[in-house]
Write an enzyme that holds these catalytic residues in place. Structure first.
Site, PDB file in Angstrom:
ATOM      1  CB  CYS A  69      17.608 -11.855   3.003  1.00 39.09           C
ATOM      2  SG  CYS A  69      17.083 -12.067   1.166  1.00 39.09           S
ATOM      3  CB  CYS A 191      13.247  -6.645  -1.791  1.00 42.45           C
ATOM      4  SG  CYS A 191      13.981  -6.295  -0.141  1.00 42.45           S
TER       5      CYS A 191
HETATM    6  N1  LIG Z   1      19.726  -5.716   1.019  1.00 43.70           N
HETATM    7  C1  LIG Z   1      18.972  -5.822   2.243  1.00 43.70           C
HETATM    8  C2  LIG Z   1      19.005  -7.270   2.522  1.00 43.70           C
HETATM    9  C3  LIG Z   1      18.303  -8.140   1.791  1.00 43.70           C
HETATM   10  C4  LIG Z   1      16.776  -8.189   1.395  1.00 43.70           C
HETATM   11  C5  LIG Z   1      16.066  -9.324   0.737  1.00 43.70           C
HETATM   12  N2  LIG Z   1      16.375  -8.855  -0.489  1.00 43.70           N
HETATM   13  C6  LIG Z   1      14.892  -9.750   1.040  1.00 43.70           C
HETATM   14  O1  LIG Z   1      14.312 -10.449   0.238  1.00 43.70           O
HETATM   15  O2  LIG Z   1      14.430  -9.161   2.272  1.00 43.70           O
HETATM   16  C7  LIG Z   1      19.435  -5.048   3.303  1.00 43.70           C
HETATM   17  O3  LIG Z   1      20.905  -5.032   3.365  1.00 43.70           O
HETATM   18  O4  LIG Z   1      18.800  -4.424   4.128  1.00 43.70           O
END
Ligand SMILES: N[C@@H](CCC[C@H](N)C(=O)O)C(=O)O
Length: 247
Positions: A69, A191
């Site tokens: 993440c 994200c």
């Molecule tokens: N939800 C994603 C993992 C988290 C990603 C995150 N929010 C970021 O900032 O990169 C997954 O399950 O692939």
């Protein structure tokens, strides 16, 4: 248990450190619940490690484990430095590999894992998709108007490819990004690995140079640069509050 809530450009996390390594999937679901819990996109638990400053467990809002993440690494690094678990420049182990982060006041830069192209670009739902891994898998499509982000299409692509789904609009050397996140099962305000995937896809197509400014839907400004195939991701984070919970 002492916990902190962090905001990383709209992606929010609950963070704590402990010596006890157990499965915290159910706890993640409970704590991340926005009605019945503290509310967050993810839970990050820091654990001791013999070789690195620490290792982490990362859980999505729904309790699923994610190997990486991007925004979480920046929040977690700030937490580790603030709590004297690491120096300002640190290395820690995630499911996707070793991450380096540097904390300077509220700004944190992370060197992400080496990006990988997962497939040739392809057409689907009337859009061109690029598929890469920036720690977790991301589909990226470039659009003229970010307002055309379609949650129904994003959700369908998310399940078909087991990936996060990003719509990006290019504006000079800047990218405006909206992401549907796996494990939150909705659009999030930002994200990190998604922004990195958009930047990397744009870079590969020579749409941007070796660095770019990125604007997630939260409206914050972050930066991404690529040096020797390594992605560096920088932006501010804020500790929202700290509290003690009976966990
Ligand atoms: N939800 C994603 C993992 C988290 C990603 C995150 N929010 C970021 O900032 O990169 C997954 O399950 O692939």
């Amino acid at each position: 248990m002492h916990i902190a809530k962090y905001n990383a450009n709209g992606n929010d996390f609950i963070i704590f450190h402990t010596f006890v390594e157990v499965d915290r999937s159910t706890l993640a679901q409970q704590l991340c619940d926005r009605q019945k819990g503290v509310g967050a996109d993810g839970l990050i638990v820091l654990l001791p490690h013999s070789e690195y400053d620490f290792k982490w467990q990362f859980y999505n809002n729904d309790g699923s484990i994610a190997s990486m993440c991007g925004n979480g690494t920046r929040a977690c690094a700030h937490y580790a430095f603030t709590n004297q678990l690491a120096d300002a420049s640190m290395r820690f182990l995630t499911g996707a590999g070793v991450i380096t982060s540097v904390v300077e006041n509220d700004v944190v830069e992370t060197e992400l894992t080496t990006p990988k192209v997962l497939s040739e670009s392809f057409e689907e739902n009337g859009l061109t998709w690029h598929f890469c891994d920036t720690g977790v898998p991301h589909l990226v499509t470039f659009v003229e108007d970010i307002g055309c982000f379609d949650k129904v299409i994003a959700r369908q692509m998310r399940y078909k490819y087991n990936a996060n789904v990003n719509y990006a609009r290019l504006e000079k050397n800047a990218l405006h990004v909206r992401t549907y996140e796996r494990g939150v099962e909705d659009e999030t305000l930002a994200c990190g690995t998604g922004m990195a995937a958009c930047f990397y896809s744009a870079y590969r197509q020579k749409l941007v140079g070796t660095s770019a400014t990125i604007y997630p839907i939260s409206g914050d400004e972050l930066s991404l640069r690529i040096v020797d195939q390594k992605l560096f991701f920088k932006g501010s984070v804020q500790k929202v509050f700290e509290t003690v919970l009976d966990l």
